[in-house]
Design a protein around this motif. Structure first.
Motif, PDB file in Angstrom:
ATOM      1  N   ALA A  58       6.335  -5.636  -0.080  1.00  0.00           N
ATOM      2  CA  ALA A  58       6.182  -4.548   0.892  1.00  0.00           C
ATOM      3  C   ALA A  58       4.741  -4.434   1.376  1.00  0.00           C
ATOM      4  CB  ALA A  58       6.626  -3.225   0.287  1.00  0.00           C
ATOM      5  N   LYS A  59       4.612  -4.284   2.671  1.00  0.00           N
ATOM      6  CA  LYS A  59       3.332  -4.056   3.343  1.00  0.00           C
ATOM      7  C   LYS A  59       2.367  -5.235   3.279  1.00  0.00           C
ATOM      8  CE  LYS A  59       3.796   0.862   2.652  1.00  0.00           C
ATOM      9  NZ  LYS A  59       3.263   2.067   2.065  1.00  0.00           N
TER      10      LYS A  59
ATOM     11  N   ASP B 144       7.900  -7.369   5.910  1.00  0.00           N
ATOM     12  CA  ASP B 144       8.477  -6.034   6.106  1.00  0.00           C
ATOM     13  C   ASP B 144       9.825  -6.126   6.802  1.00  0.00           C
ATOM     14  OD1 ASP B 144       6.316  -4.871   4.891  1.00  0.00           O
ATOM     15  OD2 ASP B 144       5.363  -4.211   6.750  1.00  0.00           O
TER      16      ASP B 144
END
Length: 86
Positions: A44-45, A51
């Motif tokens: 994530a990120k 994403d």
């Protein structure tokens, strides 16, 4: 006259393979294999591509084996990450 050719790789011949360089389809298979919390914790990120992969993957999650803290984290962080309107 005979010329010898070096078969050792030169600097320009060496290539690094990174997880990010894998095709999207392969990354999706890996992400589907991982527990959802681990997949989000790892990817994530990091970048827009990961994403989008995380948001579009269908997860098979066994909530019966999840403990209370995993469920809380899933609800607090991951659901909001997938759908910010939650």
């Amino acid at each position: 006259q005979l010329h010898c050719i070096s078969l050792r790789p030169t600097t320009t011949m060496r290539m690094r393979t990174t997880f990010e360089s894998f095709p999207t389809e392969l990354i999706c298979l890996v992400v589907e294999y991982l527990p959802i919390v681990d997949a989000f914790r790892a990817l994530a990120k990091l970048n827009r591509r990961f994403d989008e992969i995380l948001r579009s993957t269908r997860y098979r999650t066994n909530f019966l084996s999840a403990n209370r803290s995993e469920m809380k984290r899933f609800c607090d962080e991951i659901l909001r990450y997938i759908d910010p309107s939650c």
